[in-house]
Motif scaffolding. Structure first.
Motif, PDB file in Angstrom:
ATOM      1  N   ALA A 194      69.482 109.077 -14.350  1.00  0.00           N
ATOM      2  CA  ALA A 194      70.189 108.959 -13.070  1.00  0.00           C
ATOM      3  C   ALA A 194      70.579 107.519 -12.779  1.00  0.00           C
ATOM      4  N   LYS A 195      69.693 106.575 -13.077  1.00  0.00           N
ATOM      5  CA  LYS A 195      69.983 105.146 -12.939  1.00  0.00           C
ATOM      6  C   LYS A 195      70.606 104.800 -11.580  1.00  0.00           C
ATOM      7  N   GLY A 196      69.903 105.146 -10.528  1.00  0.00           N
ATOM      8  CA  GLY A 196      70.355 104.756  -9.203  1.00  0.00           C
ATOM      9  C   GLY A 196      71.258 105.755  -8.510  1.00  0.00           C
ATOM     10  N   ARG A 197      71.680 106.796  -9.228  1.00  0.00           N
ATOM     11  CA  ARG A 197      72.548 107.796  -8.601  1.00  0.00           C
ATOM     12  C   ARG A 197      71.699 108.783  -7.788  1.00  0.00           C
ATOM     13  N   ILE A 198      72.194 109.085  -6.597  1.00  0.00           N
ATOM     14  CA  ILE A 198      71.425 109.924  -5.672  1.00  0.00           C
ATOM     15  C   ILE A 198      71.553 111.402  -6.003  1.00  0.00           C
ATOM     16  N   ALA A 199      72.764 111.848  -6.326  1.00  0.00           N
ATOM     17  CA  ALA A 199      73.038 113.280  -6.453  1.00  0.00           C
ATOM     18  C   ALA A 199      72.169 113.977  -7.496  1.00  0.00           C
ATOM     19  N   PRO A 200      71.974 113.413  -8.704  1.00  0.00           N
ATOM     20  CA  PRO A 200      71.120 114.128  -9.666  1.00  0.00           C
ATOM     21  C   PRO A 200      69.692 114.326  -9.166  1.00  0.00           C
ATOM     22  N   LEU A 201      69.181 113.340  -8.436  1.00  0.00           N
ATOM     23  CA  LEU A 201      67.819 113.463  -7.915  1.00  0.00           C
ATOM     24  C   LEU A 201      67.759 114.527  -6.819  1.00  0.00           C
ATOM     25  N   LYS A 202      68.793 114.579  -6.012  1.00  0.00           N
ATOM     26  CA  LYS A 202      68.850 115.610  -4.984  1.00  0.00           C
ATOM     27  C   LYS A 202      68.942 116.999  -5.625  1.00  0.00           C
ATOM     28  N   ALA A 203      69.627 117.085  -6.758  1.00  0.00           N
ATOM     29  CA  ALA A 203      69.758 118.367  -7.447  1.00  0.00           C
ATOM     30  C   ALA A 203      68.399 118.885  -7.902  1.00  0.00           C
ATOM     31  N   ILE A 204      67.506 117.986  -8.319  1.00  0.00           N
ATOM     32  CA  ILE A 204      66.155 118.422  -8.701  1.00  0.00           C
ATOM     33  C   ILE A 204      65.493 119.131  -7.519  1.00  0.00           C
ATOM     34  N   GLU A 205      65.570 118.516  -6.348  1.00  0.00           N
ATOM     35  CA  GLU A 205      64.962 119.104  -5.153  1.00  0.00           C
ATOM     36  C   GLU A 205      65.545 120.484  -4.864  1.00  0.00           C
ATOM     37  N   LEU A 206      66.856 120.613  -5.035  1.00  0.00           N
ATOM     38  CA  LEU A 206      67.514 121.868  -4.678  1.00  0.00           C
ATOM     39  C   LEU A 206      67.189 122.974  -5.665  1.00  0.00           C
ATOM     40  N   VAL A 207      67.157 122.646  -6.956  1.00  0.00           N
ATOM     41  CA  VAL A 207      66.775 123.667  -7.929  1.00  0.00           C
ATOM     42  C   VAL A 207      65.315 124.074  -7.701  1.00  0.00           C
ATOM     43  N   GLU A 208      64.471 123.118  -7.367  1.00  0.00           N
ATOM     44  CA  GLU A 208      63.081 123.464  -7.050  1.00  0.00           C
ATOM     45  C   GLU A 208      63.010 124.355  -5.809  1.00  0.00           C
ATOM     46  N   ALA A 209      63.923 124.152  -4.858  1.00  0.00           N
ATOM     47  CA  ALA A 209      63.977 125.029  -3.680  1.00  0.00           C
ATOM     48  C   ALA A 209      64.327 126.454  -4.090  1.00  0.00           C
ATOM     49  N   SER A 210      65.231 126.592  -5.080  1.00  0.00           N
ATOM     50  CA  SER A 210      65.599 127.940  -5.535  1.00  0.00           C
ATOM     51  C   SER A 210      64.409 128.643  -6.173  1.00  0.00           C
ATOM     52  N   MET A 211      63.487 127.863  -6.743  1.00  0.00           N
ATOM     53  CA  MET A 211      62.304 128.438  -7.391  1.00  0.00           C
ATOM     54  C   MET A 211      61.246 128.845  -6.370  1.00  0.00           C
ATOM     55  N   ALA A 212      61.280 128.221  -5.196  1.00  0.00           N
ATOM     56  CA  ALA A 212      60.206 128.422  -4.218  1.00  0.00           C
ATOM     57  C   ALA A 212      60.615 129.245  -3.002  1.00  0.00           C
ATOM     58  N   LEU A 213      61.906 129.291  -2.710  1.00  0.00           N
ATOM     59  CA  LEU A 213      62.367 129.890  -1.457  1.00  0.00           C
ATOM     60  C   LEU A 213      63.348 131.025  -1.715  1.00  0.00           C
ATOM     61  N   PRO A 214      63.420 131.999  -0.812  1.00  0.00           N
ATOM     62  CA  PRO A 214      64.490 132.997  -0.913  1.00  0.00           C
ATOM     63  C   PRO A 214      65.842 132.342  -0.679  1.00  0.00           C
ATOM     64  N   PHE A 215      66.886 132.990  -1.166  1.00  0.00           N
ATOM     65  CA  PHE A 215      68.224 132.410  -1.105  1.00  0.00           C
ATOM     66  C   PHE A 215      68.613 132.033   0.316  1.00  0.00           C
ATOM     67  N   GLU A 216      68.314 132.897   1.271  1.00  0.00           N
ATOM     68  CA  GLU A 216      68.763 132.651   2.646  1.00  0.00           C
ATOM     69  C   GLU A 216      68.104 131.409   3.258  1.00  0.00           C
ATOM     70  N   GLU A 217      67.018 130.933   2.671  1.00  0.00           N
ATOM     71  CA  GLU A 217      66.401 129.692   3.132  1.00  0.00           C
ATOM     72  C   GLU A 217      66.861 128.495   2.294  1.00  0.00           C
ATOM     73  N   GLY A 218      67.068 128.699   1.013  1.00  0.00           N
ATOM     74  CA  GLY A 218      67.490 127.610   0.140  1.00  0.00           C
ATOM     75  C   GLY A 218      68.932 127.203   0.324  1.00  0.00           C
ATOM     76  N   GLN A 219      69.801 128.176   0.606  1.00  0.00           N
ATOM     77  CA  GLN A 219      71.239 127.872   0.707  1.00  0.00           C
ATOM     78  C   GLN A 219      71.554 126.911   1.855  1.00  0.00           C
ATOM     79  N   PRO A 220      70.971 127.064   3.056  1.00  0.00           N
ATOM     80  CA  PRO A 220      71.240 126.068   4.113  1.00  0.00           C
ATOM     81  C   PRO A 220      70.750 124.663   3.742  1.00  0.00           C
TER      82      PRO A 220
END
Length: 561
Positions: A220-246
């Motif tokens: 990532a080297k300082g880029r924010i978006a790839p790190l945010k993507a990790i959080e979001l994919v982890e949300a898909s693993m932990a939360l139902p879609f209706e909670e992860g999508q917002p």
């Protein structure tokens, strides 16, 4: 008229997206999709739906001209919710490209069919963004968390075969995509409508997920978006879609307002504007099929590979058998690296090398449509070569110099038909680096310039026109940057320390590693040439001359600084 229309193919409704040139998901397209899917759901005679694109692509994603503006309804997540909620099966028929919002439309459909040659992906990260219409939540449910993370954080596109292997599509069309999509939709009539958002993400082993996320963080080297993507994919693993999508949507809007995304969007648009020269409107480029490259050194061999990769017939010319052998070995070495990395197969390598010819006599270049000289960066060497070239090449053959700094007007002076002469300045390594400076002399003809841009497009380079000046654009900027790095050496920093700091900042290579790769002799020749006009007020760094004085020019000489 709406850019989206609903047609009937018996009991199947076909929703067509027709918003040239790339069917971007503009507000009008979103509204059209929303209206037509509702219409199709309401019509009793329609039992299934196909969503397809008109023209050369399904949809290449969002309308970037709308980025940064206040969001306007209907928002794409709402449109996709309407598609997925349909009780009639919806099939996405992907062709050309299905990128960003185009990919997300397919993820919201109940099934997907893809044409051979289609590329699908979520490239938002390249604009400093993450998918904002459910892509980070639906894709892991379809292909798994690790594969989804890779696609989202690299922004890479996958072809039809890989899409099938990943589970991103259910079928590859063998013939007419539209006909097969309609038949595929009919197969789903009366069955259970599968909704991706209701699936559970198959959790990867902890070690596999750790390896995948470590790779993203490292690159990532300082880029924010790839790190945010990790959080979001982890949300898909932990939360139902209706909670992860917002959560995804909030992240998308936050990134949209960030400095990084605004800068990357500016760069995206600027790169596309750079090749749009009003004076070339209506000018037809010359057809270029056969290219000659003079010089098989570090730069010349990379230029040869760039042209071979783009499908050209290439002739490499050198001054001696020994130099020719060395040049061919360099070219073979570059392809060997691509083989080892898995970027190409042996069959691809062999096909490309089959289009390479070699010669020692300048007269052999007379059959070439374009000749690029990449010999030593000294004016007299280039003038002598161009004088001989002018005597053997037909007057219509385009001639280009790869000079980094030298005055191409002085070179044009000695050529017959100087209107066919210009600069094609590649950056090292020439087969990898995207920038191509097209240096226009005052006598360069519009057709020669148009031909150079056509070549740049075929090479998949970002072609930028430059006037004639010392160092053109890139090296004028680089010279200022490099000077500051050299001052740091004089003040006690080590080259590897400067490189490490720059790479931590986000550069792919540090400045001294780049010089070692490109060759220290290029900047050395420039310093010697400009020495007579050097101002007494300009700071000098004598220590950078020492390696050059000992012929330690870096990788090309096999001896570093």
């Amino acid at each position: 008229m709406s850019p989206v229309r609903l047609l009937r193919a018996g009991d199947v409704g076909v929703i067509e997206i027709d918003n040239p040139p790339v069917n971007a998901t503009s507000r009008a397209v979103r509204q059209g999709l929303f209206d037509t899917i509702r219409q199709a759901r309401a019509e009793p005679g329609i039992k299934a739906v196909v969503i397809a694109g008109v023209g050369r692509t399904f949809t290449a994603g969002g309308d970037i001209t709308e980025f940064g503006q206040p969001p306007r309804e209907p928002h794409l997540p709402d449109v996709l919710a309407e598609i997925e909620a349909s009780d009639k099966p919806v099939v996405a028929a992907w062709h050309g490209t299905a990128l960003g919002g185009g990919c997300e439309i397919g993820l919201a459909a109940h099934a997907r069919i893809i044409a051979q040659g289609c590329s699908v992906g979520l490239p938002e990260v390249k604009l400093g963004l993450v998918p904002g219409a459910g892509g980070t939540q639906r894709l892991p449910r379809l292909v798994g968390a690790v594969a989804a993370l890779d696609m989202i954080t690299t922004g890479r596109m996958v072809g039809a075969d890989e899409a099938l292997r990943l589970g991103l599509v259910e079928r590859i069309a063998a013939g007419d995509l539209r006909d097969e999509a309609i038949a595929f939709a009919r197969e789903h009539i009366g069955g259970t409508v599968p909704r991706v958002s209701l699936r559970q993400v198959q959790l990867p082993p902890a070690s596999e997920w750790q390896t995948a996320t470590d790779k993203v963080r490292r690159e990532a080297k300082g880029r924010i978006a790839p790190l945010k993507a990790i959080e979001l994919v982890e949300a898909s693993m932990a939360l139902p879609f209706e909670e992860g999508q917002p959560i995804e949507r909030r992240a998308f809007l936050e990134l949209m307002a960030s400095d990084q995304s605004q800068a990357l969007r500016h760069l995206f648009l600027a790169e596309r504007e750079a090749s749009k020269l009003p004076e070339l409107a209506g000018v037809s480029p010359r057809e270029i099929g056969r290219v000659g490259v003079i010089g098989g050194g570090t730069m010349g061999s990379g230029i040869v590979v760039a042209f071979l990769d783009a499908g050209y017939q290439v002739m490499l010319l050198e001054a001696s058998e020994a130099a020719l052998t060395a040049g061919c070995e360099r070219i073979g070495g570059l392809y060997q690296r691509s083989l080892r990395s898995g970027r190409i197969s042996e069959a691809v390598r062999d096909e490309r090398l089959s289009r390479l010819e070699t010669a020692l006599d300048l007269a052999a270049l007379s059959s070439c449509d374009l000749v690029v000289e990449a010999v030593f960066e000294e004016m007299q060497v280039k003038l002598d070569l161009l004088t001989r070239l002018g005597a053997v090449l037909p007057a219509e053959t385009l001639i280009a110099t790869n000079t980094s700094y030298l005055d191409i007007e002085a070179m044009a002076d000695i050529l017959p038909a100087p209107e066919r002469f210009l600069g094609l300045h590649f950056f090292s390594p020439a087969h990898v680096m995207k920038l191509l400076e097209i240096v226009r002399g005052w006598r360069t003809s519009p057709q020669a310039l148009a031909s150079a841009f056509a070549v740049g497009r075929k090479l998949r380079k970002i072609a930028v026109v430059s006037g004639v000046c010392d160092g053109f654009i890139g090296n004028r900027i680089l010279a200022k940057f490099r000077a500051q790095c050299e001052f740091m050496l004089e003040e006690g920093a080590l080259p590897q320390e400067v490189d490490a700091a720059m790479e931590a900042f986000g550069m792919a290579m540090g400045p001294f590693a780049v010089q070692d790769l490109a060759g220290l002799d290029i900047a050395w020749a420039r310093r010697k040439r400009l020495a007579a006009n050097r101002s007494a007020a300009q700071r000098d760094v004598p220590l950078i001359e020492r390696p050059c004085a000992k012929d330690r020019f870096g990788q090309k000489a096999g001896r570093g600084g």
